[in-house]
Design an enzyme around this catalytic site. Structure first.
Site, PDB file in Angstrom:
ATOM      1  N   GLU A  84       0.841  -1.211   0.000  1.00 59.89           N
ATOM      2  CA  GLU A  84       0.000   0.000   0.000  1.00 59.89           C
ATOM      3  C   GLU A  84       0.870   1.253   0.000  1.00 59.89           C
ATOM      4  O   GLU A  84       0.789   2.091   0.916  1.00 59.89           O
ATOM      5  CB  GLU A  84      -0.931  -0.013   1.208  1.00 59.89           C
ATOM      6  CG  GLU A  84      -1.949  -1.139   1.141  1.00 59.89           C
ATOM      7  CD  GLU A  84      -3.005  -1.079   2.249  1.00 59.89           C
ATOM      8  OE1 GLU A  84      -2.727  -0.540   3.315  1.00 59.89           O
ATOM      9  OE2 GLU A  84      -4.134  -1.577   2.014  1.00 59.89           O
TER      10      GLU A  84
ATOM     11  N   GLU B 119      -5.405  -8.175  -1.351  1.00 56.27           N
ATOM     12  CA  GLU B 119      -6.069  -8.032  -0.049  1.00 56.27           C
ATOM     13  C   GLU B 119      -7.524  -7.680  -0.272  1.00 56.27           C
ATOM     14  O   GLU B 119      -7.837  -6.799  -1.083  1.00 56.27           O
ATOM     15  CB  GLU B 119      -5.450  -6.901   0.787  1.00 56.27           C
ATOM     16  CG  GLU B 119      -4.157  -7.230   1.447  1.00 56.27           C
ATOM     17  CD  GLU B 119      -3.707  -6.139   2.411  1.00 56.27           C
ATOM     18  OE1 GLU B 119      -4.559  -5.497   3.055  1.00 56.27           O
ATOM     19  OE2 GLU B 119      -2.486  -5.938   2.491  1.00 56.27           O
TER      20      GLU B 119
HETATM   21  C1  BG6 Z   1      -4.283  -3.145   4.791  1.00 54.21           C
HETATM   22  C2  BG6 Z   1      -2.923  -3.580   5.237  1.00 54.21           C
HETATM   23  O1  BG6 Z   1      -4.381  -1.775   4.968  1.00 54.21           O
HETATM   24  O2  BG6 Z   1      -5.406  -3.567   5.480  1.00 54.21           O
HETATM   25  C3  BG6 Z   1      -2.906  -4.751   6.201  1.00 54.21           C
HETATM   26  O3  BG6 Z   1      -2.072  -3.836   4.155  1.00 54.21           O
HETATM   27  C4  BG6 Z   1      -4.064  -4.612   7.148  1.00 54.21           C
HETATM   28  O4  BG6 Z   1      -1.655  -4.792   6.823  1.00 54.21           O
HETATM   29  C5  BG6 Z   1      -5.361  -4.669   6.348  1.00 54.21           C
HETATM   30  O5  BG6 Z   1      -4.080  -5.554   8.175  1.00 54.21           O
HETATM   31  C6  BG6 Z   1      -6.614  -4.636   7.189  1.00 54.21           C
HETATM   32  O6  BG6 Z   1      -6.572  -3.558   8.061  1.00 54.21           O
HETATM   33  P1  BG6 Z   1      -6.754  -3.741   9.628  1.00 54.21           P
HETATM   34  O7  BG6 Z   1      -6.473  -2.414  10.182  1.00 54.21           O
HETATM   35  O8  BG6 Z   1      -8.160  -4.171   9.799  1.00 54.21           O
HETATM   36  O9  BG6 Z   1      -5.787  -4.767  10.041  1.00 54.21           O
END
Ligand code: BG6
Length: 468
Positions: A172, A363
């Site tokens: 990101e 993701e």
């Molecule tokens: C993304 C990141 O922003 O979202 C991850 O690359 C992160 O590292 C994921 O865990 C989900 O966000 P969160 O804050 O719910 O863990």
């Protein structure tokens, strides 16, 4: 029945070293920025690691990875996205020689994946700059980071040449705009960081990323190296042209990163932004040439879409991850992230029309509070129908985008096994197909249990998406 998903589609799951490995000070690992951020982005940075930091133990993946990879294999994963903890390889970040024990851990992990025919997809830098680089150099604000990163990238590209084909340079990368410490290792507090220094740091990361693409291809011409962008499709809040332009400008701030990675030059709208904000990016001789080493594919995370408006009184931080105004047509997760499956089809089309390069969704997922119950067979499980619904709806939209002609390489759902949240540092914000018995008060056995979604995802993979 047919499926839009092409043969060889890379189904799998994604994690990041700092959110699950634990073993934060074992086998020669140095401290990273995450080791002193016990509350994620919500709270202060501590001087030394403190016990309330859930990431110090994570889910103990460092010692239990064999059991976990076996479970991924049982679901039929074709690919497993993880990251290398930079400070396991170069504990301070600026030494000349790497830490052999750190290198050996990833050798063993990648071997374990290959044992089951799972291809590793590896992020070089996922929110964990070696702490020394952050404190002594102010992270990516300092040009020297480019050299340190290059040394690290060269080492791991060479070492894992025959084990890793898919690489991502920075997780990101555009999130540095919002979280300069977590994303860019910048020690200067956010409210004191000038735009000049922020964009200079971004320039350094972009040069480092292109350098990694160049050397990665030299070391292994078969390597596929991508960038990784936090995607947030931005809709105008109304058809008012002021809102449309506000949405366009907001999109530009994020497209900038993909544009440089895919096209190899700074876009005109950013040059204008720099002019109008008194930003003068210092370029070293050769930078323009290096940036021409563009990525093989574009990868991105997708959780939310946002709305933008020209009327600042309607903008709010609530209801969305980062800025914008809430979308009245969408529901939100327990953490206020608005759920928009069609936004995934939209962003896939937007990226593909813009870059004409293969895309990889690395993701996507739902963070939720799960309740462990006793299953029919007497074994603990979680009836996470809400997660199945979320993932199913998003994957249906991936299928739509493929029907639209978009080239999608694969899909790795976030946090395929429960892990520590990046933003809030909680373990109770669970994303996994596999439940891990660990809790925010530091209790738990660390046992793993298959959730209902585990069996659902296994079916999706074995039918190549037909079961959706
Ligand atoms: C993304 C990141 O922003 O979202 C991850 O690359 C992160 O590292 C994921 O865990 C989900 O966000 P969160 O804050 O719910 O863990």
């Amino acid at each position: 029945m047919s499926t839009p998903f092409p043969e060889g589609f890379l189904w799998g799951g994604a994690v990041a070293a700092n959110q699950l490995e634990g073993a934060y000070n074992e086998d020669g690992k140095g401290l990273s920025t995450q080791d002193v951020a016990p509350q994620g982005i919500k709270g202060p940075i501590t001087e030394v690691p403190t016990e309330d930091n859930m990431k110090l133990v994570g889910i103990d993946f460092y010692h239990r990875y064999k059991e976990d990879v076996k479970l991924f294999a049982e679901m039929g994963f074709k690919v497993f996205r993880t990251s290398i903890a930079w400070s396991r390889i170069f504990p301070n970040g600026d030494e000349l020689e790497p830490n052999e024990q750190g290198l050996q851990f990833y050798d063993d992990l990648f071997d374990e994946c290959h044992k089951y025919g799972i291809e590793p997809l590896v992020t070089l830098s996922h929110y964990e700059t070696p702490l020394h680089l952050s404190k002594q150099y102010d992270g990516w604000v300092n040009r020297k980071l480019v050299g340190f990163y290059e040394r690290y990238a060269r080492k791991v590209f060479t070492r894992y040449k025959d084990k890793v084909k898919y690489w991502l340079t920075f997780n990101e990368i555009n999130s540095i705009l919002h979280e300069p410490f977590m994303s860019g290792g910048i020690y200067t507090p956010k409210d004191k960081l000038s735009k000049q220094d922020l964009y200079q740091a971004i320039h350094h990361e972009l040069v480092a990323s292109a350098t990694a693409v160049k050397i990665g291809h030299e070391i292994n011409p078969q390597a596929q190296i991508g960038c990784m962008i936090l995607s947030m499709p931005t809709y105008p809040l109304t058809p008012n042209p002021d809102d449309v332009i506000a949405a366009m400008k907001s999109e530009h701030m994020n497209y900038f990163f993909g544009d440089v990675h895919a096209r190899g030059v700074y876009p005109g709208y950013m040059k204008r932004y720099f002019r109008e904000h008194g930003i003068d990016i210092h370029m070293e001789p050769g930078d323009a040439e290096i940036l021409k080493h563009t990525v093989d594919f574009i990868s991105f995370s997708y959780y939310v879409s946002i709305c933008e408006t020209g009327d600042s009184s309607k903008r709010t931080q609530e209801g969305n991850l980062i800025g914008g105004a809430p979308n009245p047509y969408l529901k939100a997760s327990e953490w206020g992230w608005q759920i928009d499956p069609q936004g995934l089809r939209y962003v896939l089309n937007m990226f593909y029309d813009r870059y004409q390069k293969p895309l990889f969704i690395v993701e996507n997922g739902l963070g939720a509070k799960d309740v462990l119950v006793t299953g029919e067979d007497g074994v603990p499980t979680v009836n996470d129908d809400y997660r199945i619904e979320y993932l199913n709806d998003h994957l249906v939209q991936v299928g739509e985008a493929i029907e639209d002609g978009v080239e999608v390489m694969g899909y790795t759902s976030w946090g395929c096994i429960d892990l520590v949240s990046a933003s809030t540092a909680e373990l109770s914000k669970r994303y996994g197909f596999i439940y891990v018995d660990r809790h925010d008060d530091n209790t738990g056995t660390l046992e793993r249990y298959r959730k209902k979604s585990f069996h659902w995802y296994k079916d999706v993979i074995s039918t190549n998406g037909q079961s959706l």
